[in-house]
Design a protein around this motif. Structure first.
Motif, PDB file in Angstrom:
ATOM      1  N   LEU A  78      15.486  -0.552  12.390  1.00  0.00           N
ATOM      2  CA  LEU A  78      14.449   0.345  12.893  1.00  0.00           C
ATOM      3  C   LEU A  78      13.935   1.299  11.810  1.00  0.00           C
ATOM      4  CD1 LEU A  78      12.899   1.140  15.426  1.00  0.00           C
ATOM      5  CD2 LEU A  78      14.737   2.721  15.978  1.00  0.00           C
ATOM      6  N   GLN A  79      14.833   1.945  11.102  1.00  0.00           N
ATOM      7  CA  GLN A  79      14.404   2.926  10.108  1.00  0.00           C
ATOM      8  C   GLN A  79      13.588   2.282   8.993  1.00  0.00           C
ATOM      9  OE1 GLN A  79      14.699   6.327  10.410  1.00  0.00           O
ATOM     10  NE2 GLN A  79      13.287   6.254   8.681  1.00  0.00           N
ATOM     11  N   GLU A  80      14.011   1.095   8.550  1.00  0.00           N
ATOM     12  CA  GLU A  80      13.270   0.418   7.493  1.00  0.00           C
ATOM     13  C   GLU A  80      11.872   0.019   7.960  1.00  0.00           C
ATOM     14  OE1 GLU A  80      16.395  -0.168   8.289  1.00  0.00           O
ATOM     15  OE2 GLU A  80      17.624  -0.394   6.504  1.00  0.00           O
ATOM     16  N   SER A  81      11.767  -0.400   9.217  1.00  0.00           N
ATOM     17  CA  SER A  81      10.445  -0.767   9.740  1.00  0.00           C
ATOM     18  C   SER A  81       9.548   0.465   9.841  1.00  0.00           C
ATOM     19  CB  SER A  81      10.567  -1.466  11.096  1.00  0.00           C
ATOM     20  OG  SER A  81      11.084  -0.580  12.061  1.00  0.00           O
ATOM     21  N   ILE A  82      10.124   1.594  10.248  1.00  0.00           N
ATOM     22  CA  ILE A  82       9.345   2.838  10.322  1.00  0.00           C
ATOM     23  C   ILE A  82       8.834   3.206   8.935  1.00  0.00           C
ATOM     24  CG2 ILE A  82       9.554   5.336  10.694  1.00  0.00           C
ATOM     25  CD1 ILE A  82      11.432   4.660  13.058  1.00  0.00           C
ATOM     26  N   ASP A  83       9.712   3.122   7.943  1.00  0.00           N
ATOM     27  CA  ASP A  83       9.305   3.445   6.572  1.00  0.00           C
ATOM     28  C   ASP A  83       8.190   2.513   6.095  1.00  0.00           C
ATOM     29  OD1 ASP A  83      11.241   5.431   6.587  1.00  0.00           O
ATOM     30  OD2 ASP A  83      12.743   4.203   5.526  1.00  0.00           O
ATOM     31  N   ALA A  84       8.310   1.232   6.396  1.00  0.00           N
ATOM     32  CA  ALA A  84       7.300   0.260   5.952  1.00  0.00           C
ATOM     33  C   ALA A  84       5.948   0.548   6.607  1.00  0.00           C
ATOM     34  CB  ALA A  84       7.763  -1.163   6.275  1.00  0.00           C
ATOM     35  N   TRP A  85       5.934   0.849   7.891  1.00  0.00           N
ATOM     36  CA  TRP A  85       4.660   1.121   8.568  1.00  0.00           C
ATOM     37  C   TRP A  85       4.047   2.443   8.097  1.00  0.00           C
ATOM     38  CZ3 TRP A  85       7.455  -0.870  13.404  1.00  0.00           C
ATOM     39  CH2 TRP A  85       7.249  -2.237  13.531  1.00  0.00           C
ATOM     40  N   LYS A  86       4.879   3.398   7.747  1.00  0.00           N
ATOM     41  CA  LYS A  86       4.345   4.644   7.173  1.00  0.00           C
ATOM     42  C   LYS A  86       3.646   4.356   5.848  1.00  0.00           C
ATOM     43  CE  LYS A  86       7.467   8.078   9.195  1.00  0.00           C
ATOM     44  NZ  LYS A  86       8.546   9.064   8.924  1.00  0.00           N
ATOM     45  N   GLU A  87       4.284   3.513   5.031  1.00  0.00           N
ATOM     46  CA  GLU A  87       3.668   3.139   3.753  1.00  0.00           C
ATOM     47  C   GLU A  87       2.363   2.379   3.982  1.00  0.00           C
ATOM     48  OE1 GLU A  87       4.417   3.956   0.576  1.00  0.00           O
ATOM     49  OE2 GLU A  87       5.951   5.263   1.428  1.00  0.00           O
ATOM     50  N   ASP A 138      -4.233  -3.492  -5.733  1.00  0.00           N
ATOM     51  CA  ASP A 138      -4.883  -3.959  -4.508  1.00  0.00           C
ATOM     52  C   ASP A 138      -4.242  -3.276  -3.293  1.00  0.00           C
ATOM     53  OD1 ASP A 138      -6.279  -5.315  -2.609  1.00  0.00           O
ATOM     54  OD2 ASP A 138      -5.524  -7.314  -3.145  1.00  0.00           O
ATOM     55  N   LYS A 139      -4.884  -2.193  -2.820  1.00  0.00           N
ATOM     56  CA  LYS A 139      -4.328  -1.431  -1.702  1.00  0.00           C
ATOM     57  C   LYS A 139      -4.310  -2.237  -0.404  1.00  0.00           C
ATOM     58  CE  LYS A 139      -4.920   3.358  -2.960  1.00  0.00           C
ATOM     59  NZ  LYS A 139      -5.386   4.662  -2.534  1.00  0.00           N
ATOM     60  N   ALA A 140      -5.307  -3.060  -0.198  1.00  0.00           N
ATOM     61  CA  ALA A 140      -5.377  -3.860   1.022  1.00  0.00           C
ATOM     62  C   ALA A 140      -4.205  -4.842   1.075  1.00  0.00           C
ATOM     63  CB  ALA A 140      -6.700  -4.604   1.111  1.00  0.00           C
ATOM     64  N   LEU A 156       0.340   2.743   6.485  1.00  0.00           N
ATOM     65  CA  LEU A 156      -0.680   3.712   6.903  1.00  0.00           C
ATOM     66  C   LEU A 156      -1.122   4.610   5.743  1.00  0.00           C
ATOM     67  CD1 LEU A 156       0.627   4.670  10.450  1.00  0.00           C
ATOM     68  CD2 LEU A 156      -1.484   3.462   9.900  1.00  0.00           C
ATOM     69  N   LYS A 157      -0.268   4.801   4.750  1.00  0.00           N
ATOM     70  CA  LYS A 157      -0.682   5.552   3.563  1.00  0.00           C
ATOM     71  C   LYS A 157      -1.749   4.777   2.799  1.00  0.00           C
ATOM     72  CE  LYS A 157       3.591   8.094   2.696  1.00  0.00           C
ATOM     73  NZ  LYS A 157       4.752   8.238   1.786  1.00  0.00           N
ATOM     74  N   ARG A 158      -1.636   3.446   2.816  1.00  0.00           N
ATOM     75  CA  ARG A 158      -2.599   2.602   2.104  1.00  0.00           C
ATOM     76  C   ARG A 158      -3.902   2.458   2.908  1.00  0.00           C
ATOM     77  NH1 ARG A 158       1.712   3.196  -0.120  1.00  0.00           N
ATOM     78  NH2 ARG A 158       2.549   2.030  -1.844  1.00  0.00           N
ATOM     79  N   ASP A 159      -3.756   2.371   4.263  1.00  0.00           N
ATOM     80  CA  ASP A 159      -4.949   2.216   5.113  1.00  0.00           C
ATOM     81  C   ASP A 159      -4.705   2.971   6.415  1.00  0.00           C
ATOM     82  OD1 ASP A 159      -7.230   1.478   6.454  1.00  0.00           O
ATOM     83  OD2 ASP A 159      -6.644  -0.631   6.714  1.00  0.00           O
TER      84      ASP A 159
END
Length: 155
Positions: A44-53, A23-25, A55-58
Motif C-alpha cells: 500500500l505505501q509503495e503504491s501511494i508513493d508511486a501515485w504521488k510521483e 519525458d514527463k509523460a 501526480l507530480k508529473r501530471d
C-alpha cells in the motif's frame, strides 16, 4: 503485468522511469503503472508513493488521483484497525495481569491451620471470654450509677 508477475512489472516500470529522464509523460505513466502493480502486491505505501510521483508529473491525471484517494482511505482504515487491535490487546494484557495478580495473592495468603485445641479447651476459652465480657458490662453499669448528677447527652 498481464501475466500477473507484478514484482517484475514494477521493476520494468522503474527502468522505464530511469530511462526517460526528460519525458514527463512517460515518467508519469511509469509511476502510475508502478502504483497499480504495487497495489496488486498489497504494498500500500509503495503504491501511494508511486501515485504521488505520478501526480507530480501530471496533476491532471484523474485516475492517479482517484487511485491515490482510495489507497489513502484504505491506509487510514488499516491504521484505525491497528489502533483498535492495539487497544484491545492492551485491555486483554491488563485483564490477564489482574488475574495473575489475584492468583498470586490467593497463593500467598496463608491457609488456615487446623486447630490444635480439643473441644473441651475451646469451650473453656469461650466461657472465660464470656465471663470477661460480663465483668466489663458490670463495671460499666457501676460507673453509670456512681455519677447520678451527670445528665445524659442528648444530641
Amino acid at each position: 503485468f498481464r501475466k500477473n508477475n507484478y514484482d517484475e512489472a514494477s521493476h520494468s516500470y522503474d527502468a522505464s522511469i530511469k530511462n526517460s529522464p526528460g519525458d514527463k509523460a512517460m515518467q508519469e505513466k511509469g509511476y502510475y503503472n508502478k502504483g497499480v502493480s504495487m497495489i496488486k502486491q498489497k504494498k500500500l505505501q509503495e503504491s501511494i508513493d508511486a501515485w504521488k510521483e505520478a501526480l507530480k508529473r501530471d496533476a491532471t491525471d484523474a485516475d492517479a488521483r482517484e487511485n491515490l484517494e482510495k489507497a489513502l482511505m484504505q491506509q487510514k482504515q488499516q491504521q484505525q484497525q491497528q489502533k483498535q487491535k492495539n487497544q484491545n490487546d492492551q485491555k486483554k494484557e491488563q485483564k490477564e495481569k489482574k488475574e495473575e495478580k489475584k492468583e498470586q495473592e490467593q497463593q500467598q495468603q496463608p491457609k488456615p491451620q487446623p486447630s490444635r485445641l480439643n473441644k473441651q479447651q475451646v469451650e473453656q476459652l469461650l466461657k472465660a471470654l464470656e465471663q470477661k465480657e460480663n465483668d466489663l458490662q458490670n463495671k460499666m453499669k457501676q460507673n453509670k450509677v456512681k455519677a447520678p448528677n451527670q445528665p445524659e447527652k442528648d444530641w
